[in-house]
Scaffold this motif. Structure first.
Motif, PDB file in Angstrom:
ATOM      1  N   GLU A 192      49.364  13.258  81.933  1.00  0.00           N
ATOM      2  CA  GLU A 192      48.283  14.095  82.382  1.00  0.00           C
ATOM      3  C   GLU A 192      49.091  16.132  82.729  1.00  0.00           C
ATOM      4  O   GLU A 192      48.774  16.816  82.612  1.00  0.00           O
ATOM      5  N   GLY A 193      50.291  15.149  82.153  1.00  0.00           N
ATOM      6  CA  GLY A 193      51.136  16.895  82.764  1.00  0.00           C
ATOM      7  C   GLY A 193      51.153  17.799  83.607  1.00  0.00           C
ATOM      8  O   GLY A 193      51.409  16.963  84.618  1.00  0.00           O
ATOM      9  N   ASN A 194      50.743  18.963  83.786  1.00  0.00           N
ATOM     10  CA  ASN A 194      51.697  19.546  84.657  1.00  0.00           C
ATOM     11  C   ASN A 194      50.302  19.459  86.396  1.00  0.00           C
ATOM     12  O   ASN A 194      50.264  19.301  86.836  1.00  0.00           O
ATOM     13  N   HIS A 195      48.957  19.173  85.404  1.00  0.00           N
ATOM     14  CA  HIS A 195      47.900  18.461  86.264  1.00  0.00           C
ATOM     15  C   HIS A 195      48.329  17.257  87.099  1.00  0.00           C
ATOM     16  O   HIS A 195      48.031  17.006  88.045  1.00  0.00           O
ATOM     17  N   GLY A 196      48.699  16.234  86.378  1.00  0.00           N
ATOM     18  CA  GLY A 196      49.133  15.163  87.271  1.00  0.00           C
ATOM     19  C   GLY A 196      50.316  15.276  88.215  1.00  0.00           C
ATOM     20  O   GLY A 196      50.364  14.737  88.897  1.00  0.00           O
ATOM     21  N   LEU A 197      51.273  16.049  87.493  1.00  0.00           N
ATOM     22  CA  LEU A 197      52.587  16.220  88.272  1.00  0.00           C
ATOM     23  C   LEU A 197      52.115  16.701  89.758  1.00  0.00           C
ATOM     24  O   LEU A 197      52.560  16.900  90.597  1.00  0.00           O
ATOM     25  N   THR A 198      51.106  18.203  89.437  1.00  0.00           N
ATOM     26  CA  THR A 198      50.855  19.331  90.393  1.00  0.00           C
ATOM     27  C   THR A 198      50.007  17.546  92.155  1.00  0.00           C
ATOM     28  O   THR A 198      50.446  18.376  92.888  1.00  0.00           O
TER      29      THR A 198
END
Length: 330
Positions: free
Chosen positions: A72-78
């Motif tokens: 999920e990229g930045n969303h998952g990292l958030t």
């Protein structure tokens, strides 16, 4: 973003170490079986070693929201970042007030809160089977196991010289405290490994079927060991003296029982149980063999309240953090 989230995970691991240092050594220090500095050095070393004894707990923690953050990229990292903030904030609040709450359940509460706030997939069956049920079972087993073990010790040594017996149990506490610290590393360092793996999963650096990289294990082990060495004196006073004044035999019974529960839960059931809940309930069980009124149940009531509040409180902070960060996501 991956570097940021992994750095925050290591900060959480460090706070876990100093927050939970008391779990392994409070009873040994309070009975003067070990000096505080020697106890901390021993606990830090055993924490580090325990972190390499398996990855089952890490796999369980990571699986709670792995499906919702993978790739999920930045969303998952958030989502992972918000979960860690929720856990860290609750750790610091309970540390400030000297309450031995669970860093493990703060982290799991953070993961659930961030997962729900972001509409990510949360493995509720895993939460029920591996978190909620063991959360209730482990303190019950800790209390009853320490109570029964202490009764057995009292019966076996009833005709022995009390001073020699207590001297022997002071030596035995060195072993039981080391076993408890090893169990803490086995349980709690792995939880941070699981979160660091989630960050790599969200960033696309690993897949769900990959093993945990060696550098992740070393980083998590080192962070929790450093945190343990820095000590958690506020909570140590609560566990070592405020619940009940323990003698070496009762300290040994509490530590030995708690360590056994941690090993069985981690290796046998792959369940991320709370070392804090386990040792605190074991202290109460061993102390209750004096007489039930010897345990300061008012202090115990405050501790249990903190246990109940931990998951929803950490979840709320994590959810608020996610919603705030989401405003700045593209």
């Amino acid at each position: 973003m991956v570097v940021l989230v992994i750095s925050v995970a290591l900060i959480f691991d460090y706070t876990n170490g100093f927050h939970d240092a008391a779990n392994a050594i409070a009873t040994s220090v309070s009975t003067r079986a070990l000096t505080p500095r020697i106890a901390l050095i021993m606990a830090a070393i055993m924490n580090f070693i325990g972190a390499f004894l398996g990855t089952e707990v890490a796999d369980t923690v990571g699986s709670i929201i792995a499906e919702g953050v993978e790739g999920e990229g930045n969303h998952g990292l958030t989502v992972v970042f918000a979960a860690l903030v929720g856990a860290i904030v609750w750790n610091l609040i309970t540390w400030y007030f000297g309450l031995p709450s669970s860093s493990s359940h703060a982290l799991i509460g953070g993961l659930v809160g961030a997962g729900v706030a972001s509409a990510s997939t949360v493995e509720w069956q895993t939460v029920l089977d591996k978190v909620a049920i063991p959360m209730v079972v482990s303190p019950v087993v800790g209390f009853s196991g320490a109570f029964l073990l202490m009764l057995a010790i009292m019966w076996i040594f009833r005709h022995r010289n009390p001073q020699r017996t207590m001297r022997g149990f002071r030596l035995a506490q060195t072993v039981s405290a080391a076993a408890m610290a090893l169990g803490h590393g086995l349980q709690d360092a792995q939880k941070t490994m699981g979160v660091m793996f989630l960050a790599l999963l969200a960033g696309g650096y690993v897949t769900a079927d990959d093993g945990i990289p060696l550098w992740v294990k070393v980083g998590a082990a080192a962070a929790i060991s450093l945190g343990t060495y820095s000590g958690g004196w506020r909570i140590m006073r609560t566990l070592g003296r405020r619940i009940i004044h323990l003698d070496p035999a009762r300290g040994f019974a509490a530590e030995a029982t708690a360590a056994a529960v941690l090993y069985v839960m981690a290796i046998g059931l792959h369940a991320p149980v709370s070392t804090t809940h386990t040792i605190t309930s074991s202290i109460m069980g061993a102390g209750a063999t004096k007489r039930f009124s010897a345990v300061r149940w008012g202090v115990a009531r405050g501790i249990v309240t903190a246990w109940i509040v931990t998951i929803p409180a950490a979840a709320l902070v994590a959810a608020l953090t996610y919603w705030f960060c989401a405003m700045f996501l593209p």
